[in-house]
Design an enzyme around this catalytic site. Sequence first.
Site, PDB file in Angstrom:
ATOM      1  N   SER A   1      -4.818  65.052  80.354  1.00  0.00           N
ATOM      2  CA  SER A   1      -3.877  65.709  81.270  1.00  0.00           C
ATOM      3  C   SER A   1      -3.200  66.896  80.578  1.00  0.00           C
ATOM      4  O   SER A   1      -3.005  66.877  79.358  1.00  0.00           O
ATOM      5  CB  SER A   1      -2.824  64.672  81.672  1.00  0.00           C
ATOM      6  N   PRO A   2      -2.843  67.937  81.316  1.00  0.00           N
ATOM      7  CA  PRO A   2      -2.186  69.083  80.693  1.00  0.00           C
ATOM      8  C   PRO A   2      -0.876  68.679  80.013  1.00  0.00           C
ATOM      9  O   PRO A   2      -0.077  67.950  80.586  1.00  0.00           O
ATOM     10  CB  PRO A   2      -1.915  70.031  81.872  1.00  0.00           C
TER      11      PRO A   2
ATOM     12  N   GLN B   1      -5.148  75.304  83.154  1.00  0.00           N
ATOM     13  CA  GLN B   1      -4.090  75.108  84.153  1.00  0.00           C
ATOM     14  C   GLN B   1      -3.219  76.350  84.175  1.00  0.00           C
ATOM     15  O   GLN B   1      -2.661  76.743  83.136  1.00  0.00           O
ATOM     16  CB  GLN B   1      -3.233  73.877  83.844  1.00  0.00           C
TER      17      GLN B   1
ATOM     18  N   TYR C   1       8.275  73.917  89.536  1.00  0.00           N
ATOM     19  CA  TYR C   1       8.005  75.282  89.090  1.00  0.00           C
ATOM     20  C   TYR C   1       7.891  76.197  90.315  1.00  0.00           C
ATOM     21  O   TYR C   1       8.070  75.749  91.452  1.00  0.00           O
ATOM     22  CB  TYR C   1       6.744  75.296  88.212  1.00  0.00           C
TER      23      TYR C   1
ATOM     24  N   ARG D   1      -2.440  70.777  91.281  1.00  0.00           N
ATOM     25  CA  ARG D   1      -1.514  69.687  90.930  1.00  0.00           C
ATOM     26  C   ARG D   1      -0.290  69.766  91.838  1.00  0.00           C
ATOM     27  O   ARG D   1       0.318  70.830  91.975  1.00  0.00           O
ATOM     28  CB  ARG D   1      -1.103  69.766  89.459  1.00  0.00           C
TER      29      ARG D   1
ATOM     30  N   ARG E   1       0.159  61.024  77.698  1.00  0.00           N
ATOM     31  CA  ARG E   1       0.795  60.568  76.448  1.00  0.00           C
ATOM     32  C   ARG E   1      -0.113  59.729  75.545  1.00  0.00           C
ATOM     33  O   ARG E   1      -0.085  59.910  74.322  1.00  0.00           O
ATOM     34  CB  ARG E   1       2.109  59.848  76.760  1.00  0.00           C
TER      35      ARG E   1
HETATM   36  C1  LIG Z   1       4.534  66.574  76.155  1.00  0.00           C
HETATM   37  C2  LIG Z   1       4.141  66.698  77.583  1.00  0.00           C
HETATM   38  C3  LIG Z   1       3.886  67.937  78.134  1.00  0.00           C
HETATM   39  C4  LIG Z   1       3.483  68.082  79.459  1.00  0.00           C
HETATM   40  N1  LIG Z   1       3.140  69.297  79.951  1.00  0.00           N
HETATM   41  C5  LIG Z   1       2.575  69.424  81.172  1.00  0.00           C
HETATM   42  C6  LIG Z   1       2.018  70.643  81.611  1.00  0.00           C
HETATM   43  O1  LIG Z   1       1.967  71.629  80.898  1.00  0.00           O
HETATM   44  N2  LIG Z   1       1.492  70.701  82.856  1.00  0.00           N
HETATM   45  C7  LIG Z   1       1.507  69.605  83.691  1.00  0.00           C
HETATM   46  O2  LIG Z   1       1.041  69.706  84.821  1.00  0.00           O
HETATM   47  N3  LIG Z   1       1.996  68.423  83.269  1.00  0.00           N
HETATM   48  C8  LIG Z   1       2.513  68.312  82.034  1.00  0.00           C
HETATM   49  N4  LIG Z   1       2.940  67.077  81.586  1.00  0.00           N
HETATM   50  C9  LIG Z   1       2.782  65.904  82.457  1.00  0.00           C
HETATM   51  C10 LIG Z   1       1.486  65.162  82.104  1.00  0.00           C
HETATM   52  O3  LIG Z   1       0.351  65.941  82.382  1.00  0.00           O
HETATM   53  C11 LIG Z   1       1.369  63.854  82.885  1.00  0.00           C
HETATM   54  O4  LIG Z   1       1.353  64.144  84.267  1.00  0.00           O
HETATM   55  C12 LIG Z   1       2.523  62.896  82.587  1.00  0.00           C
HETATM   56  O5  LIG Z   1       2.821  62.856  81.195  1.00  0.00           O
HETATM   57  C13 LIG Z   1       2.204  61.469  83.050  1.00  0.00           C
HETATM   58  O6  LIG Z   1       1.046  60.977  82.417  1.00  0.00           O
HETATM   59  P1  LIG Z   1       1.116  59.894  81.197  1.00  0.00           P
HETATM   60  O7  LIG Z   1       1.853  58.708  81.718  1.00  0.00           O
HETATM   61  O8  LIG Z   1      -0.334  59.605  80.912  1.00  0.00           O
HETATM   62  O9  LIG Z   1       1.820  60.536  80.052  1.00  0.00           O
HETATM   63  C14 LIG Z   1       3.372  66.935  80.270  1.00  0.00           C
HETATM   64  C15 LIG Z   1       3.657  65.684  79.725  1.00  0.00           C
HETATM   65  C16 LIG Z   1       4.003  65.545  78.401  1.00  0.00           C
HETATM   66  C17 LIG Z   1       4.253  64.176  77.849  1.00  0.00           C
END
Ligand SMILES: Cc1cc2nc3c(=O)[nH]c(=O)nc-3n(C[C@H](O)[C@H](O)[C@H](O)COP(=O)(O)O)c2cc1C
Length: 783
Positions: free
Chosen positions: A432-433, A510, A596, A644, A738
């Site tokens: 994921s981004p 993205q 955003y 997204r 994560r």
């Molecule tokens: C450090 C960090 C940076 C993130 N940056 C982005 C981002 O640039 N673009 C985005 O769409 N989501 C971003 N997210 C959200 C993640 O893509 C994801 O949707 C969210 O962490 C939930 O997934 P997880 O439970 O597997 O961590 C970010 C999350 C984390 C933890």
Amino acid sequence: MRIVCIGGGPAGLYFALLMKKLNPTHQITVVERNKPYDTFGWGVVFSDATMENMRQWDTETCGDIERSFSHWDDIELRFKGRHIRSGGHGFVGIGRKQLLNILQARCEALGVELRFEQEVDSDLDFPDADLIIASDGVNSKIRTAYADTFRPDIVTRPNRFIWLGTKKRFDAFTFDFRKTKHGWFQAHIYKFDDETSTFIVECPESVWRAHGLDTADQPASIAFCEQLFAETLDGAALMTNARHLRGSAWLNFQRVICEQWWLRNAQGSHVVLMGDAVHTAHFAIGSGTKLALEDAIELVRQFRDHGDTAADIPEVLRRFQELRRVETLRIQNAAWNAMEWFEVCGTRYCDQLEPEQFMYSLLTRSQRISHENLRLRDRTWLEGYERWLAQRAGSTSTEHDVDSAALAPTVPPMFTPYTVRSVTLKNRVVVSPMAQYSAVDGIPGDYHLVHLGARAMGGAAMVVTEMTCPSPEARITPGCPGLWTDAQQAAWQRIVAWVHEQTDAKIALQLGHSGAKGSTRRAWDGIDRPLPDEGVEPNWPLVSASPQQYLAGVSQMAREISREEMDGVREQFVAATRRGAAAGFDWLELHCAHGYLLSSFISPLTNQRTDEYGGSLDARLRYPLEVFTAMRAVWPSHLPMSVRISAHDWVEGGITPIDAVEIAKAFKAAGADLIDCSSGQVSKKERPTYGRMFQTPFSDRIRHEAGIATIAVGAISEADHVNSIIAAGRADLCAVARPHLANPAWTLTEAARIGYTALAWPKPYLSAKPQLEAGFARSRERA
Ligand SMILES: Cc1cc2nc3c(=O)[nH]c(=O)nc-3n(C[C@H](O)[C@H](O)[C@H](O)COP(=O)(O)O)c2cc1C
Ligand SMILES: Cc1cc2nc3c(=O)[nH]c(=O)nc-3n(C[C@H](O)[C@H](O)[C@H](O)COP(=O)(O)OP(=O)(O)OC[C@H]3O[C@@H](n4cnc5c(N)ncnc54)[C@H](O)[C@@H]3O)c2cc1C
């Protein structure tokens, strides 16, 4: 103690007998309005685990029940002309009448006084009682009388159901789905003695009305059900034993949760709610009787452990409430998912899914039974399904690693390939981004090469860049990468080329604009905190759909973006898209989530515009769709685009999953291939409900109601999660964030953990593969 149980259902009777057994000096009376052997209902079911619990507390009752119950293992689905069966589900069925008779007889044997045909109007009818058990069922008079203290939350659910019986016996718990001209009906059928089966028929209120069942009397309703399920009934009749009920006998399920479970009444007696009076569980998971019996067990356990005199009552009731509230909420949550599944299946799954996948979705409806758990229950059936799914996805295990294919006769759903436009992903896992705040002047550097490169080697099918910005002002922080200069394009090209040359993963770009959430510090210097007004990295001005401040009193105030500026930003997105294509990315994702800029147009919480870009959802979607359409026009047509979205703002008045379906439909019409289903981060007032896979229901809903492929994301942290999401058709891909920060090789690790060895590793890493797999194999054996 003098104890009175108001209501002689499973809760009241079982508590009375266990308490009398604990201490025969207690005077215990059960007051029941019905006659002894006169009871409504057909069979109830509970699991083997509940029986085991009962055995420990009273072997006599348990033995009597065991002599009367029907045990079965299989679940059978009858759907679209097919019969599909899976085993290992271990249920016990017993007639409600039989169960109550056993409990009544045991109460009498132990010296509990049973008073029948006595309607109780108030707990105050028993001034001498030390303890009053309000076990008077779902419509509890006692709970209603003290509603201010008990604070019940009662939700009436939309489906209608009728509880019938039949003399036809079924050797499996049978679910039968039938389509009518007005919609789908389902029957839940289970045998509970040698002669009789329970036959519950259920459908949505609209379907029920469309068939005129709201005005039908019981014989007419029964005739209707007999005709609808004639094939399954095979000539047998349906019977009712609720003739005493006036009207149609079709009910709505009432979900009851109480804040407080006990009180002291005006006469000084303690009154405690128990069973359906304090909580209900939908018949979809058949746990109402189990909860009632376990309430009784827990209260007796507390008296045993903390003293059973009148003086001990307050402390015992406090502990009882504390323990049982948590446990019943857990079961109610699971029952809620199962109940909702049956409420929406007619519109969401019945027409959309093939019988094999429908069966899987049905079995995992509560989200408590996982993929590996299904394997334990019935390996043959699950592996058959895995083969079916893999075949649909065009995968064979030999595609991966010929040598070890023999060890892996089936491909877990997580490792089936997925094709969209010209791109085939080798499996269903996407990194994921994740913003890294480590770019300089928007240029991704060695840090990004290592970060994305390591994850591309780690087994995931695709890595997605962090939000990359089409202009300097579009960045969240000064450390965010961009794609508005040749230098940035060249830097991305280097990373993309490395991923393509060294791995078999794809790489997605993205693109997003931060809007009102821009000009902030790197996460570790204070997430969402504005930059200083002066210095090396000073604040830049912000725009959003409407004026807003993300953190009240802290964030910079964003001003409303003008029409002219909107054109400019759109062109910046288009230019970045061209650069992305030139850099060689395989996939493009437009970020329309998390508050955003584009998200700020979609959510009513952040869009108060009075021009044609504000107001209705259609109007609020206009600008994001303009941007998307312009990008799609220049993005190569053989490559996919995803969007997204925040499928839920988690704030009253914000975007809901119902809106999310409409949002997805609009992007689908504009040419989006997938919707990446995130949620929240639009308003600081959000109150999300977290939990494993907590955003997956949004993906499930969008996928089936908008008819577009989806990416599920959020707290997906085990192969088991990915397998069950993909197998049930709740998403096409799973984005994992994560866990990939902690372990770049998350996918390789999870494959080894579940024993899937037919997976290609990067060649230089191959010597680690057997060691990791052997370690996990030993752990599985130990477990
Ligand atoms: C450090 C960090 C940076 C993130 N940056 C982005 C981002 O640039 N673009 C985005 O769409 N989501 C971003 N997210 C959200 C993640 O893509 C994801 O949707 C969210 O962490 C939930 O997934 P997880 O439970 O597997 O961590 C970010 C999350 C984390 C933890
Ligand atoms: C269609 C359907 C299917 C179900 N299937 C299952 C299943 O498969 N498995 C399962 O575990 N559960 C099932 N249940 C739920 C189950 O019936 C209840 O959860 C369970 O009976 C709760 O026990 P209880 O003792 O709390 O309440 P009840 O069984 O409702 O008992 C309450 C008793 O109190 C008496 N009463 C009420 N008010 C008064 C009064 N004022 N004075 C005197 N007496 C009074 C009533 O007559 C009744 O006997 C199903 C329910 C329904 C509606």
